[in-house]
Design a protein around this motif. Structure first.
Motif, PDB file in Angstrom:
ATOM      1  N   ILE A  81      36.860  11.719  35.309  1.00  0.00           N
ATOM      2  CA  ILE A  81      37.581  12.052  34.078  1.00  0.00           C
ATOM      3  C   ILE A  81      38.189  13.442  34.176  1.00  0.00           C
ATOM      4  CG2 ILE A  81      37.228  12.652  31.644  1.00  0.00           C
ATOM      5  CD1 ILE A  81      35.296  10.261  31.477  1.00  0.00           C
ATOM      6  N   LEU A  82      37.418  14.413  34.635  1.00  0.00           N
ATOM      7  CA  LEU A  82      37.937  15.780  34.763  1.00  0.00           C
ATOM      8  C   LEU A  82      39.094  15.845  35.763  1.00  0.00           C
ATOM      9  CD1 LEU A  82      34.677  17.940  34.700  1.00  0.00           C
ATOM     10  CD2 LEU A  82      36.351  17.633  32.871  1.00  0.00           C
ATOM     11  N   CYS A  83      38.963  15.106  36.854  1.00  0.00           N
ATOM     12  CA  CYS A  83      40.054  15.084  37.843  1.00  0.00           C
ATOM     13  C   CYS A  83      41.325  14.493  37.235  1.00  0.00           C
ATOM     14  CB  CYS A  83      39.636  14.271  39.071  1.00  0.00           C
ATOM     15  SG  CYS A  83      38.346  15.039  40.069  1.00  0.00           S
ATOM     16  N   THR A  84      41.164  13.463  36.430  1.00  0.00           N
ATOM     17  CA  THR A  84      42.309  12.842  35.765  1.00  0.00           C
ATOM     18  C   THR A  84      42.932  13.786  34.751  1.00  0.00           C
ATOM     19  OG1 THR A  84      41.311  10.646  36.028  1.00  0.00           O
ATOM     20  CG2 THR A  84      43.047  10.864  34.376  1.00  0.00           C
ATOM     21  N   LEU A  85      42.091  14.483  33.989  1.00  0.00           N
ATOM     22  CA  LEU A  85      42.593  15.405  32.969  1.00  0.00           C
ATOM     23  C   LEU A  85      43.246  16.639  33.582  1.00  0.00           C
ATOM     24  CD1 LEU A  85      39.730  15.309  30.310  1.00  0.00           C
ATOM     25  CD2 LEU A  85      41.927  14.120  30.255  1.00  0.00           C
ATOM     26  N   LYS A  86      42.891  16.942  34.829  1.00  0.00           N
ATOM     27  CA  LYS A  86      43.519  18.091  35.493  1.00  0.00           C
ATOM     28  C   LYS A  86      45.029  17.872  35.633  1.00  0.00           C
ATOM     29  CE  LYS A  86      43.399  20.792  39.781  1.00  0.00           C
ATOM     30  NZ  LYS A  86      42.819  20.902  41.143  1.00  0.00           N
ATOM     31  N   PHE A 119      32.370  17.469  26.296  1.00  0.00           N
ATOM     32  CA  PHE A 119      32.753  18.397  25.229  1.00  0.00           C
ATOM     33  C   PHE A 119      31.601  19.334  24.891  1.00  0.00           C
ATOM     34  CE2 PHE A 119      33.269  19.736  20.845  1.00  0.00           C
ATOM     35  CZ  PHE A 119      34.582  20.183  20.837  1.00  0.00           C
ATOM     36  N   ASN A 120      30.409  18.781  24.750  1.00  0.00           N
ATOM     37  CA  ASN A 120      29.253  19.605  24.419  1.00  0.00           C
ATOM     38  C   ASN A 120      28.908  20.588  25.532  1.00  0.00           C
ATOM     39  OD1 ASN A 120      28.519  18.848  21.759  1.00  0.00           O
ATOM     40  ND2 ASN A 120      27.734  16.928  22.517  1.00  0.00           N
ATOM     41  N   CYS A 121      29.274  20.249  26.756  1.00  0.00           N
ATOM     42  CA  CYS A 121      29.071  21.173  27.876  1.00  0.00           C
ATOM     43  C   CYS A 121      30.140  22.264  27.921  1.00  0.00           C
ATOM     44  CB  CYS A 121      29.126  20.416  29.203  1.00  0.00           C
ATOM     45  SG  CYS A 121      27.723  19.354  29.510  1.00  0.00           S
ATOM     46  N   GLY A 122      31.192  22.094  27.155  1.00  0.00           N
ATOM     47  CA  GLY A 122      32.275  23.062  27.172  1.00  0.00           C
ATOM     48  C   GLY A 122      33.278  22.837  28.280  1.00  0.00           C
ATOM     49  N   LEU A 123      33.195  21.698  28.968  1.00  0.00           N
ATOM     50  CA  LEU A 123      34.092  21.448  30.103  1.00  0.00           C
ATOM     51  C   LEU A 123      35.419  20.841  29.675  1.00  0.00           C
ATOM     52  CD1 LEU A 123      31.495  20.097  32.705  1.00  0.00           C
ATOM     53  CD2 LEU A 123      32.612  22.339  32.690  1.00  0.00           C
ATOM     54  N   VAL A 124      35.490  20.319  28.467  1.00  0.00           N
ATOM     55  CA  VAL A 124      36.754  19.820  27.940  1.00  0.00           C
ATOM     56  C   VAL A 124      36.936  20.357  26.526  1.00  0.00           C
ATOM     57  CG1 VAL A 124      36.723  17.695  29.314  1.00  0.00           C
ATOM     58  CG2 VAL A 124      35.796  17.684  26.987  1.00  0.00           C
ATOM     59  N   SER A 125      38.182  20.377  26.085  1.00  0.00           N
ATOM     60  CA  SER A 125      38.513  20.710  24.707  1.00  0.00           C
ATOM     61  C   SER A 125      39.420  19.603  24.183  1.00  0.00           C
ATOM     62  CB  SER A 125      39.220  22.063  24.619  1.00  0.00           C
ATOM     63  OG  SER A 125      40.412  22.047  25.394  1.00  0.00           O
ATOM     64  N   VAL A 126      39.739  19.661  22.907  1.00  0.00           N
ATOM     65  CA  VAL A 126      40.598  18.632  22.330  1.00  0.00           C
ATOM     66  C   VAL A 126      41.812  19.266  21.672  1.00  0.00           C
ATOM     67  CG1 VAL A 126      38.743  16.973  21.949  1.00  0.00           C
ATOM     68  CG2 VAL A 126      39.293  18.627  20.156  1.00  0.00           C
ATOM     69  N   LYS A 130      46.853  11.483  17.539  1.00  0.00           N
ATOM     70  CA  LYS A 130      45.894  11.112  18.581  1.00  0.00           C
ATOM     71  C   LYS A 130      45.105  12.349  19.005  1.00  0.00           C
ATOM     72  CE  LYS A 130      48.282   7.137  20.644  1.00  0.00           C
ATOM     73  NZ  LYS A 130      49.432   7.044  19.733  1.00  0.00           N
ATOM     74  N   VAL A 131      43.899  12.094  19.515  1.00  0.00           N
ATOM     75  CA  VAL A 131      43.051  13.166  20.029  1.00  0.00           C
ATOM     76  C   VAL A 131      43.209  13.210  21.543  1.00  0.00           C
ATOM     77  CG1 VAL A 131      40.689  14.019  20.265  1.00  0.00           C
ATOM     78  CG2 VAL A 131      41.395  12.870  18.151  1.00  0.00           C
ATOM     79  N   TYR A 132      43.796  14.284  22.057  1.00  0.00           N
ATOM     80  CA  TYR A 132      43.988  14.448  23.491  1.00  0.00           C
ATOM     81  C   TYR A 132      42.895  15.362  24.056  1.00  0.00           C
ATOM     82  CZ  TYR A 132      48.613  12.296  23.296  1.00  0.00           C
ATOM     83  OH  TYR A 132      49.646  11.399  23.141  1.00  0.00           O
ATOM     84  N   TYR A 133      42.352  14.981  25.207  1.00  0.00           N
ATOM     85  CA  TYR A 133      41.329  15.784  25.879  1.00  0.00           C
ATOM     86  C   TYR A 133      41.976  16.618  26.988  1.00  0.00           C
ATOM     87  CZ  TYR A 133      38.017  12.781  23.465  1.00  0.00           C
ATOM     88  OH  TYR A 133      37.308  12.124  22.492  1.00  0.00           O
ATOM     89  N   CYS A 134      41.500  17.853  27.128  1.00  0.00           N
ATOM     90  CA  CYS A 134      42.047  18.780  28.126  1.00  0.00           C
ATOM     91  C   CYS A 134      40.891  19.415  28.894  1.00  0.00           C
ATOM     92  CB  CYS A 134      42.846  19.890  27.459  1.00  0.00           C
ATOM     93  SG  CYS A 134      43.955  19.355  26.150  1.00  0.00           S
TER      94      CYS A 134
END
Length: 342
Positions: free
Chosen positions: A274-279, A307-314, A320-324
């Motif tokens: 997921i993180l690789c995709t969001l990059k 999100f709770n780890c702080g590795l993504v934001s919204v 729509k809710v986009y993840y970054c």
């Protein structure tokens, strides 16, 4: 209107979740500990240290709650089904007092839209909502949804008699608000201490909360969902114990705890993908599900952990809710590892 950070509990939300947590199907302690463990936190230790007020709150609610015939339809149902019903309640709270002018078709259209667009941050115009007039249309609609067979049957019954079932839900909530009020009164002293910390936390993190919940939201504290962050179309619910998870003290123990949490998340291949995709670019839930061949509910679970780890934001854009990816958090993680092990 910008974000409004309230320091008052929402009685409808609290009562609904209290009823769900009081059901035979729901083991609140095991569920919470499992979620905390998933974040790399010692769930048992965290629960024992911080949850005495929550346990007392729930215990006194159970002691005084009123049992309504038919409540099992909502409060013994799967969590995703209950969550959607609760979202309808808090977004249409005026229906509790005046439901007469609303038709079954209107309610069914709302249920269908919310089921089909669980990541949407605002309702469309009424004329753009699905129109499901008969059983065959309801069946065809449900067959296309990415939900379990059990939930499809549950939604089939709900959408066949939507006003009847919402009236059952309204009756359950209304009858149990006094039990909620009594429970809050019983824990008033420790609650006052938690509320003070919550006010201090939200004041210091107002900008972060603005990003998380977006504009045009009233964000309430929640005691019964104390380590969660939830939102509907116009409201947000921020757990009152979240500060203990997201606190960024820079002492060595806190740094190690933060690293364990993040590394445990990255130890799961799907979360790393997921993180690789969001990059590449921000994506919303359905885009991630399609690109990674995962169900939307699985993606939602992974995103909650990240999100709770702080590795993504919204970011909220175009309803729509986009993840970054939070690149600063990843850089901080790398720096912390270097400092500890380099």
């Amino acid at each position: 209107m910008g974000i409004v950070i309230s320091d008052e509990l929402d009685p409808l939300f609290e009562t609904g979740v209290l009823l769900y947590c009081s059901s035979k199907k729901f083991n609140a302690k095991d569920r919470i500990i499992a979620e905390l463990n998933g974040l790399g936190i010692n769930g048992e230790a965290f629960y024992q240290k911080h949850f005495s007020i929550i346990k007392r709150y729930l215990r006194y609610f159970k002691k005084n709650m009123v049992v309504i015939e038919g409540k099992e339809f909502f409060f013994n149902a799967q969590e995703d089904f209950f969550a959607l019903a609760l979202k309808i309640l808090v977004e249409n709270r005026e229906w509790i007092d005046d439901f007469g002018g609303v038709s079954d078709l209107e309610v069914r259209s709302l249920i269908a839209f919310m089921l089909e667009n669980r990541q949407s941050t605002r309702l469309p115009d009424k004329e753009k909502m699905p129109v499901l007039e008969g059983s065959s249309e309801i069946i065809d609609f449900l067959q296309k949804q990415d939900i379990t067979e059990e939930m499809k049957w549950h939604f089939m019954e709900f959408m066949s008699r939507p006003k009847y079932w919402l009236e059952v839900l309204f009756e359950c909530i209304s009858a149990n608000i006094p039990a909620y009020e009594q429970a809050v009164y019983v824990v008033r002293r420790p609650y006052a201490e938690v509320l003070k910390r919550y006010r201090d936390y939200t004041e210091a993190h107002a900008e972060d909360m603005q990003k998380r919940y977006g504009p045009d939201r009233v964000v309430h504290p929640t005691l019964i969902a104390p380590v969660q962050q939830l939102d509907t179309f116009t409201r947000g619910y921020h757990g009152m114990l979240n500060e203990f998870i997201s606190r960024k003290d820079r002492n060595p123990d806190a740094i190690k705890d933060s690293l364990v949490m993040k590394m445990k998340a990255l130890g799961d291949r799907s979360k790393l993908e997921i993180l690789c995709t969001l990059k590449e670019q921000p994506k919303y839930n359905l885009e991630l599900a399609d690109s990674l061949k995962l169900s939307t509910s699985t993606v939602s679970h992974h995103m909650s952990v990240l999100f709770n780890c702080g590795l993504v934001s919204v970011q909220k854009k175009n309803a729509k809710v986009y993840y970054c990816v939070e690149t600063e958090a990843i850089e901080e993680m790398a720096a912390d590892l270097q400092n500890l092990l380099g």
